[in-house]
Scaffold this motif. Structure first.
Motif, PDB file in Angstrom:
ATOM      1  N   HIS A  43      35.417  45.673  56.185  1.00  0.00           N
ATOM      2  CA  HIS A  43      35.166  44.311  55.706  1.00  0.00           C
ATOM      3  C   HIS A  43      34.077  44.317  54.631  1.00  0.00           C
ATOM      4  O   HIS A  43      34.202  43.645  53.595  1.00  0.00           O
ATOM      5  CB  HIS A  43      34.759  43.426  56.884  1.00  0.00           C
ATOM      6  N   ARG A  44      33.024  45.086  54.851  1.00  0.00           N
ATOM      7  CA  ARG A  44      31.949  45.181  53.847  1.00  0.00           C
ATOM      8  C   ARG A  44      32.481  45.793  52.551  1.00  0.00           C
ATOM      9  O   ARG A  44      32.167  45.328  51.453  1.00  0.00           O
ATOM     10  CB  ARG A  44      30.774  45.979  54.389  1.00  0.00           C
ATOM     11  N   ARG A  45      33.304  46.850  52.666  1.00  0.00           N
ATOM     12  CA  ARG A  45      33.869  47.498  51.470  1.00  0.00           C
ATOM     13  C   ARG A  45      34.761  46.535  50.701  1.00  0.00           C
ATOM     14  O   ARG A  45      34.706  46.469  49.471  1.00  0.00           O
ATOM     15  CB  ARG A  45      34.680  48.737  51.873  1.00  0.00           C
ATOM     16  N   VAL A  46      35.597  45.801  51.415  1.00  0.00           N
ATOM     17  CA  VAL A  46      36.487  44.838  50.764  1.00  0.00           C
ATOM     18  C   VAL A  46      35.673  43.772  50.043  1.00  0.00           C
ATOM     19  O   VAL A  46      36.007  43.370  48.926  1.00  0.00           O
ATOM     20  CB  VAL A  46      37.454  44.204  51.796  1.00  0.00           C
ATOM     21  N   GLY A  47      34.588  43.328  50.656  1.00  0.00           N
ATOM     22  CA  GLY A  47      33.723  42.339  50.014  1.00  0.00           C
ATOM     23  C   GLY A  47      33.123  42.852  48.715  1.00  0.00           C
ATOM     24  O   GLY A  47      33.035  42.119  47.723  1.00  0.00           O
ATOM     25  N   ARG A  48      32.741  44.127  48.697  1.00  0.00           N
ATOM     26  CA  ARG A  48      32.181  44.719  47.472  1.00  0.00           C
ATOM     27  C   ARG A  48      33.244  44.813  46.376  1.00  0.00           C
ATOM     28  O   ARG A  48      32.967  44.533  45.204  1.00  0.00           O
ATOM     29  CB  ARG A  48      31.577  46.088  47.762  1.00  0.00           C
ATOM     30  N   VAL A  49      34.467  45.202  46.762  1.00  0.00           N
ATOM     31  CA  VAL A  49      35.548  45.280  45.776  1.00  0.00           C
ATOM     32  C   VAL A  49      35.862  43.886  45.234  1.00  0.00           C
ATOM     33  O   VAL A  49      36.035  43.704  44.029  1.00  0.00           O
ATOM     34  CB  VAL A  49      36.811  45.941  46.384  1.00  0.00           C
ATOM     35  N   ALA A  50      35.914  42.893  46.114  1.00  0.00           N
ATOM     36  CA  ALA A  50      36.188  41.518  45.688  1.00  0.00           C
ATOM     37  C   ALA A  50      35.122  41.033  44.711  1.00  0.00           C
ATOM     38  O   ALA A  50      35.441  40.408  43.689  1.00  0.00           O
ATOM     39  CB  ALA A  50      36.260  40.591  46.897  1.00  0.00           C
ATOM     40  N   ALA A  51      33.863  41.331  45.001  1.00  0.00           N
ATOM     41  CA  ALA A  51      32.774  40.912  44.113  1.00  0.00           C
ATOM     42  C   ALA A  51      32.908  41.594  42.748  1.00  0.00           C
ATOM     43  O   ALA A  51      32.712  40.954  41.699  1.00  0.00           O
ATOM     44  CB  ALA A  51      31.424  41.237  44.740  1.00  0.00           C
ATOM     45  N   ALA A  52      33.263  42.866  42.746  1.00  0.00           N
ATOM     46  CA  ALA A  52      33.423  43.590  41.481  1.00  0.00           C
ATOM     47  C   ALA A  52      34.584  43.010  40.666  1.00  0.00           C
ATOM     48  O   ALA A  52      34.485  42.877  39.436  1.00  0.00           O
ATOM     49  CB  ALA A  52      33.654  45.077  41.748  1.00  0.00           C
ATOM     50  N   LEU A  53      35.677  42.669  41.331  1.00  0.00           N
ATOM     51  CA  LEU A  53      36.816  42.074  40.627  1.00  0.00           C
ATOM     52  C   LEU A  53      36.437  40.720  40.029  1.00  0.00           C
ATOM     53  O   LEU A  53      36.819  40.396  38.899  1.00  0.00           O
ATOM     54  CB  LEU A  53      38.012  41.923  41.573  1.00  0.00           C
ATOM     55  N   GLN A  54      35.664  39.939  40.773  1.00  0.00           N
ATOM     56  CA  GLN A  54      35.215  38.643  40.259  1.00  0.00           C
ATOM     57  C   GLN A  54      34.328  38.831  39.031  1.00  0.00           C
ATOM     58  O   GLN A  54      34.429  38.077  38.066  1.00  0.00           O
ATOM     59  CB  GLN A  54      34.486  37.857  41.334  1.00  0.00           C
ATOM     60  N   GLU A  55      33.475  39.846  39.056  1.00  0.00           N
ATOM     61  CA  GLU A  55      32.615  40.130  37.910  1.00  0.00           C
ATOM     62  C   GLU A  55      33.433  40.527  36.684  1.00  0.00           C
ATOM     63  O   GLU A  55      33.014  40.302  35.552  1.00  0.00           O
ATOM     64  CB  GLU A  55      31.619  41.238  38.242  1.00  0.00           C
ATOM     65  N   CYS A  56      34.610  41.097  36.918  1.00  0.00           N
ATOM     66  CA  CYS A  56      35.509  41.494  35.820  1.00  0.00           C
ATOM     67  C   CYS A  56      36.364  40.332  35.325  1.00  0.00           C
ATOM     68  O   CYS A  56      37.183  40.502  34.433  1.00  0.00           O
ATOM     69  CB  CYS A  56      36.418  42.633  36.271  1.00  0.00           C
ATOM     70  N   GLY A  57      36.201  39.162  35.948  1.00  0.00           N
ATOM     71  CA  GLY A  57      36.910  37.983  35.490  1.00  0.00           C
ATOM     72  C   GLY A  57      38.161  37.625  36.270  1.00  0.00           C
ATOM     73  O   GLY A  57      38.875  36.691  35.906  1.00  0.00           O
ATOM     74  N   VAL A  58      38.460  38.354  37.337  1.00  0.00           N
ATOM     75  CA  VAL A  58      39.625  38.029  38.163  1.00  0.00           C
ATOM     76  C   VAL A  58      39.314  36.744  38.930  1.00  0.00           C
ATOM     77  O   VAL A  58      38.259  36.619  39.540  1.00  0.00           O
ATOM     78  CB  VAL A  58      39.963  39.177  39.137  1.00  0.00           C
ATOM     79  N   LYS A  59      40.246  35.807  38.876  1.00  0.00           N
ATOM     80  CA  LYS A  59      40.046  34.513  39.529  1.00  0.00           C
ATOM     81  C   LYS A  59      40.908  34.374  40.770  1.00  0.00           C
ATOM     82  O   LYS A  59      41.892  35.095  40.946  1.00  0.00           O
ATOM     83  CB  LYS A  59      40.376  33.407  38.553  1.00  0.00           C
ATOM     84  N   LYS A  60      40.531  33.464  41.659  1.00  0.00           N
ATOM     85  CA  LYS A  60      41.260  33.199  42.885  1.00  0.00           C
ATOM     86  C   LYS A  60      42.731  32.908  42.570  1.00  0.00           C
ATOM     87  O   LYS A  60      43.038  32.139  41.663  1.00  0.00           O
ATOM     88  CB  LYS A  60      40.637  32.020  43.625  1.00  0.00           C
ATOM     89  N   GLY A  61      43.617  33.554  43.306  1.00  0.00           N
ATOM     90  CA  GLY A  61      45.048  33.344  43.140  1.00  0.00           C
ATOM     91  C   GLY A  61      45.716  34.334  42.198  1.00  0.00           C
ATOM     92  O   GLY A  61      46.933  34.456  42.205  1.00  0.00           O
ATOM     93  N   GLU A  62      44.931  35.042  41.395  1.00  0.00           N
ATOM     94  CA  GLU A  62      45.511  36.051  40.509  1.00  0.00           C
ATOM     95  C   GLU A  62      45.841  37.297  41.303  1.00  0.00           C
ATOM     96  O   GLU A  62      45.149  37.651  42.252  1.00  0.00           O
ATOM     97  CB  GLU A  62      44.535  36.399  39.385  1.00  0.00           C
ATOM     98  N   ARG A  63      46.909  37.967  40.921  1.00  0.00           N
ATOM     99  CA  ARG A  63      47.324  39.186  41.610  1.00  0.00           C
ATOM    100  C   ARG A  63      46.706  40.397  40.957  1.00  0.00           C
ATOM    101  O   ARG A  63      46.571  40.462  39.735  1.00  0.00           O
ATOM    102  CB  ARG A  63      48.837  39.311  41.597  1.00  0.00           C
ATOM    103  N   VAL A  64      46.338  41.359  41.804  1.00  0.00           N
ATOM    104  CA  VAL A  64      45.723  42.585  41.345  1.00  0.00           C
ATOM    105  C   VAL A  64      46.451  43.756  41.976  1.00  0.00           C
ATOM    106  O   VAL A  64      46.665  43.771  43.186  1.00  0.00           O
ATOM    107  CB  VAL A  64      44.225  42.639  41.729  1.00  0.00           C
ATOM    108  N   GLY A  65      46.858  44.722  41.186  1.00  0.00           N
ATOM    109  CA  GLY A  65      47.478  45.928  41.720  1.00  0.00           C
ATOM    110  C   GLY A  65      46.436  47.032  41.855  1.00  0.00           C
ATOM    111  O   GLY A  65      45.596  47.216  40.984  1.00  0.00           O
ATOM    112  N   LEU A  66      46.461  47.712  42.979  1.00  0.00           N
ATOM    113  CA  LEU A  66      45.500  48.799  43.206  1.00  0.00           C
ATOM    114  C   LEU A  66      46.224  50.117  43.272  1.00  0.00           C
ATOM    115  O   LEU A  66      47.310  50.228  43.740  1.00  0.00           O
ATOM    116  CB  LEU A  66      44.727  48.586  44.506  1.00  0.00           C
TER     117      LEU A  66
END
Length: 66
Positions: A43-66
């Motif tokens: 859960h902590r790791r996912v939170g860090r990845v989510a924060a990094a994606l938000q910093e890159c400009g990814v917005k809620k509802g947008e799809r991201v491929g990993l």
């Protein structure tokens, strides 16, 4: 795909994160000893990845491929 009661992966992990001894074993390389990862740690790791994606400009509802 079977619907779940969780709207997101983060919501599912948040539900299980309160019980630190629950988790899973995984390894990233063949021959590597599996490592135990608790749902709380994941859960902590996912939170860090989510924060990094938000910093890159990814917005809620947008799809991201990993």
């Amino acid at each position: 795909m079977t619907p779940t009661r969780y709207p997101t992966l983060l919501a599912a992990l948040a539900d299980r994160a309160g019980v630190d001894e629950h988790g899973y074993h995984h390894s990233t390389r063949e021959g590597q000893e599996p490592e135990f990862v608790s749902f709380a740690a994941l859960h902590r790791r996912v939170g860090r990845v989510a924060a990094a994606l938000q910093e890159c400009g990814v917005k809620k509802g947008e799809r991201v491929g990993l």
